[in-house]
Design an enzyme around this catalytic site. Sequence first.
Site, PDB file in Angstrom:
ATOM      1  N   GLU A   1      12.310  19.981 -66.492  1.00  7.27           N
ATOM      2  CA  GLU A   1      11.875  21.332 -66.143  1.00  7.27           C
ATOM      3  C   GLU A   1      10.801  21.346 -65.047  1.00  7.27           C
ATOM      4  O   GLU A   1      10.243  22.387 -64.741  1.00  7.27           O
ATOM      5  CB  GLU A   1      11.353  22.068 -67.384  1.00  7.27           C
ATOM      6  CG  GLU A   1      12.358  22.195 -68.508  1.00  7.27           C
ATOM      7  CD  GLU A   1      13.506  23.154 -68.209  1.00  7.27           C
ATOM      8  OE1 GLU A   1      13.589  23.684 -67.083  1.00  7.27           O
ATOM      9  OE2 GLU A   1      14.329  23.367 -69.113  1.00  7.27           O
TER      10      GLU A   1
ATOM     11  N   TYR B   1      16.574  28.757 -73.784  1.00  8.99           N
ATOM     12  CA  TYR B   1      17.209  30.051 -73.526  1.00  8.99           C
ATOM     13  C   TYR B   1      18.196  29.997 -72.376  1.00  8.99           C
ATOM     14  O   TYR B   1      18.843  30.994 -72.068  1.00  8.99           O
ATOM     15  CB  TYR B   1      16.139  31.102 -73.203  1.00  8.99           C
ATOM     16  CG  TYR B   1      15.258  30.676 -72.052  1.00  8.99           C
ATOM     17  CD1 TYR B   1      15.649  30.887 -70.739  1.00  8.99           C
ATOM     18  CD2 TYR B   1      14.071  30.001 -72.279  1.00  8.99           C
ATOM     19  CE1 TYR B   1      14.873  30.454 -69.678  1.00  8.99           C
ATOM     20  CE2 TYR B   1      13.288  29.573 -71.232  1.00  8.99           C
ATOM     21  CZ  TYR B   1      13.686  29.803 -69.940  1.00  8.99           C
ATOM     22  OH  TYR B   1      12.918  29.349 -68.897  1.00  8.99           O
ATOM     23  N   GLY B   2      18.348  28.840 -71.721  1.00  9.73           N
ATOM     24  CA  GLY B   2      19.169  28.763 -70.509  1.00  9.73           C
ATOM     25  C   GLY B   2      20.232  27.681 -70.577  1.00  9.73           C
ATOM     26  O   GLY B   2      21.025  27.628 -71.514  1.00  9.73           O
ATOM     27  N   THR B   3      20.226  26.809 -69.594  1.00 14.15           N
ATOM     28  CA  THR B   3      21.299  25.813 -69.448  1.00 14.15           C
ATOM     29  C   THR B   3      21.253  24.703 -70.495  1.00 14.15           C
ATOM     30  O   THR B   3      22.159  23.886 -70.544  1.00 14.15           O
ATOM     31  CB  THR B   3      21.261  25.174 -68.044  1.00 14.15           C
ATOM     32  OG1 THR B   3      20.057  24.415 -67.907  1.00 14.15           O
ATOM     33  CG2 THR B   3      21.360  26.232 -66.954  1.00 14.15           C
ATOM     34  N   LEU B   4      20.223  24.682 -71.341  1.00 14.59           N
ATOM     35  CA  LEU B   4      20.140  23.674 -72.404  1.00 14.59           C
ATOM     36  C   LEU B   4      20.765  24.162 -73.713  1.00 14.59           C
ATOM     37  O   LEU B   4      20.920  23.376 -74.653  1.00 14.59           O
ATOM     38  CB  LEU B   4      18.680  23.272 -72.646  1.00 14.59           C
ATOM     39  CG  LEU B   4      18.037  22.474 -71.518  1.00 14.59           C
ATOM     40  CD1 LEU B   4      16.524  22.438 -71.672  1.00 14.59           C
ATOM     41  CD2 LEU B   4      18.607  21.065 -71.473  1.00 14.59           C
TER      42      LEU B   4
END
Length: 189
Positions: free
Chosen positions: A114, A39-42
């Site tokens: 992570e 849901y983010g920088t990936l």
Amino acid sequence: MFSLRSCLSVIVHTPNSSWQKTIVRTIKQFGKMSAVFVYGTLKRGQPNHHYLINGTKGKGRFCGTGHTTQKFPLVIARKYNVPFLLHLPGTGHEVAGEIYLVDDQLLQFLDEFESCPLLYQRRTIGIRVEQWEDKDNTLLVKPDVDGILKCFLYNTTTYEEDWLKLPYYNNYDPIGNPDQPKYVLREDR
């Protein structure tokens, strides 16, 4: 009782199976895979997406998009503007993201990336699939009849209390949404 692997083995070794080559190629290419929701920088177009697709950390394959079936607070915190999904089910928004199949090597890398389990914790949650990329029907996982797929997700119980006062987002996209703080890459820190 038959396992999925034993059933696939029978199919693979059955002569004259018209789709045998496709299944064999998929099994060899991806082997044991886990569904992961990011849901983010990936996500595609974000600064760390290359880890999921370049193959140096393991194999990954984009499968589709979806959103969490539960609400969570997605905040952008710390001086590097890191997206954090706080483990407070029922608070915030259903969060949009992408679904990937990853092999064990890439899953292990993601745990390290992570800082799991110290910073983020990996959990299995239901994702409501919005778009599914399996036109040739070769993926070994599929959403259920209700469109839900169980995926790993990285969220955190180790957050600072003042993060609860930050804005909650339903979609992380500082590139497409200039109102969101832009992530600072690890190399730039």
